[in-house]
Structures are given as structure tokens and as C-alpha cells.
Design an enzyme around this catalytic site. Structure first.
Site, PDB file in Angstrom:
ATOM      1  N   TYR A   1       0.561   7.068  -2.823  1.00  9.11           N
ATOM      2  CA  TYR A   1      -0.055   5.844  -2.316  1.00  9.11           C
ATOM      3  C   TYR A   1       0.815   4.627  -2.631  1.00  9.11           C
ATOM      4  O   TYR A   1       1.070   3.778  -1.769  1.00  9.11           O
ATOM      5  CB  TYR A   1      -1.442   5.688  -2.935  1.00  9.11           C
ATOM      6  CG  TYR A   1      -2.248   4.528  -2.414  1.00  9.11           C
ATOM      7  CD1 TYR A   1      -2.873   4.589  -1.169  1.00  9.11           C
ATOM      8  CD2 TYR A   1      -2.414   3.359  -3.160  1.00  9.11           C
ATOM      9  CE1 TYR A   1      -3.629   3.532  -0.679  1.00  9.11           C
ATOM     10  CE2 TYR A   1      -3.171   2.299  -2.695  1.00  9.11           C
ATOM     11  CZ  TYR A   1      -3.770   2.391  -1.449  1.00  9.11           C
ATOM     12  OH  TYR A   1      -4.517   1.338  -0.978  1.00  9.11           O
TER      13      TYR A   1
ATOM     14  N   LYS B   1       2.660   2.106   0.031  1.00  2.00           N
ATOM     15  CA  LYS B   1       2.348   0.675   0.067  1.00  2.00           C
ATOM     16  C   LYS B   1       3.558  -0.188  -0.268  1.00  2.00           C
ATOM     17  O   LYS B   1       3.689  -1.313   0.226  1.00  2.00           O
ATOM     18  CB  LYS B   1       1.184   0.377  -0.886  1.00  2.00           C
ATOM     19  CG  LYS B   1      -0.141   1.014  -0.454  1.00  2.00           C
ATOM     20  CD  LYS B   1      -0.596   0.514   0.907  1.00  2.00           C
ATOM     21  CE  LYS B   1      -1.958   1.034   1.293  1.00  2.00           C
ATOM     22  NZ  LYS B   1      -2.459   0.491   2.572  1.00  2.00           N
TER      23      LYS B   1
END
Length: 234
Positions: A144, A148
Site C-alpha cells: 500500500y 501511494k
């Protein structure tokens, strides 16, 4: 072509995406939301297009559908994203790639086709949802955080290329926001996080939505990442 400005929000059926869609609608935009699954309840005056942003053909179809119906695309909010959390040493490559495909690959797909439409208009605004995990890292979120962080780099390049045709691009890096993702956390973890937040609470989806609208409304901001985390990253 309609007179109203048109905003397209991915992952717009709930949480931050839905709050953003509703705010843009209140501000007079024609709003289109997209997600992989049909929303359970009809969202008043929000047009829905099904599709998977990680699929290049779907992304192209969604953008073309909006432009063909309304004759314009003024704002794209890349909000769709997933998590598959696990400690790095236990994470399978499949789980790493899956999150990157949706979060980063999906943002790339939607941006690519939106840019083509906006370049013809010589105007447009793209807002990407990053995360403080992408800026600072987070235990159990190697995939993640990487996705990002990649969004921030993609956003800066988009801003540089887009400026040649009047297109702006910025990112928002939320902290702990009340969403389906954070609802899955145990009460113990939630309490621990709140203790670390100077404002002593989780953020609300509408506070991220307000940031998205601010970025859409201010014509002299591009290439920036706005952190909205209650001071967690201070």
C-alpha cells in the site's frame, strides 16, 4: 456540451469517494462515479458507470463514456484503492502486485485517458488520493505504501506534462479517516492511533472531500501533495 462542469470520481460509491462526489454535486458539478460494483442504494443525481480502473480497457471506456455524453471532463478524482495488509517478510508477490495494480496502475490508467481528453480542451484538473503511508511508510503496508508513494511521483510528472496544456494535478495524503478500511481495525489499535494524533480523533471523509474541492477550485496550485492527517505526521 453541457454548461455544468463535469467531475468523475473513482471508487465513488462509499467513503471518501462518495463524500467527494456529493460535495462536488452541491457545488454545481455534474458528477459521475465509477466503481467495480453497482452501489446498493441509488445515489441521487450521481450517474454511475461500472468498471475496474486497473483494467486499461475499462478505464478508456469510462473516460470516453463521460466525454461522449457530456462533451467535457473538468475534474478527475482518482480515489479507488484497496489494501492487502501483511508484514513484508510474509507478503506474497501476488499480494504486492495486486495492490499496486489497483492503486497505482488504476491511477495511471485513468490519468492517461483523462489527459488525452483534457489536452483537447486545454484545461482540466486531476486529483490523486495518496496517503501518509506513502510519505512515511507503515508497518504491514509495504504494498500500500509503495503504491501511494508511486502516486506522488506520478502526480508530479502529470503536473509537469499537464501544465503544457492548462491541466493541473495534485495529490491528497489522508491520515486516519473514518472509512470501511479503518473500521476493520480493532478498538485497541484505534485508541492507540488516536493517542498519537494531535487533534485526538480520526478524520471524516467530508474533510478530505473539502480538500479535493479546494484543489479543484484554486487555479494556481499544481504538483503538490496536501497532507490531511490531524497532525499525525508532525
Amino acid at each position: 456540451m453541457i454548461d455544468k462542469k463535469v467531475a468523475l470520481i473513482t471508487g465513488g460509491t462509499r467513503g471518501i469517494g462518495l463524500a467527494t462526489a456529493q460535495l462536488f454535486q452541491e457545488k454545481g458539478y455534474q458528477v459521475v462515479i465509477t466503481a467495480r460494483h453497482q452501489p446498493q442504494a441509488e445515489k441521487k443525481d450521481l450517474r454511475f458507470i461500472s468498471g475496474d480502473v486497473a483494467n486499461e480497457s475499462d478505464a478508456k471506456r469510462i473516460i470516453n463514456n463521460v466525454v461522449e455524453q457530456y462533451g467535457r471532463l473538468d475534474v478527475l478524482v482518482n480515489n479507488a484503492g484497496i489494501t492487502v495488509d501483511m508484514l513484508l517478510s510474509r507478503m506474497k508477490l501476488e499480494s504486492f502486485k495486486k495492490v499496486l495494480d489497483v492503486n497505482l496502475g488504476g491511477t495511471f490508467n485513468m490519468t492517461k485517458f483523462a489527459m488525452k481528453a483534457m489536452q483537447k480542451q486545454r484545461s482540466g484538473n486531476i486529483i490523486d488520493l495518496s496517503s501518509i503511508s506513502g510519505l512515511n511508510g507503515n508497518i504491514g503496508q509495504a504494498n500500500y505504501a509503495a503504491s501511494k508513494a508511486g502516486i506522488v511521483g506520478l502526480m508530479k510528472t502529470t503536473a509537469r506534462e499537464g501544465a503544457l496544456r492548462g491541466i493541473r494535478c495534485n495529490a491528497i495524503a489522508p491520515g486516519m479517516i473514518v472509512t470501511d478500511m479503518t473500521d476493520k481495525l480493532s478498538d485497541k489499535i484505534k485508541e492507540s492511533v488516536v493517542e498519537q494524533v494531535p487533534l485526538h480523533r480520526f478524520g471524516n471523509p467530508d474533510e478530505i472531500a473539502k480538500t479535493a474541492y479546494f484543489l479543484a477550485d484554486n487555479d494556481y496550485i499544481t504538483g503538490q501533495t496536501i497532507v490531511v492527517d490531524g497532525g499525525l505526521s508532525i
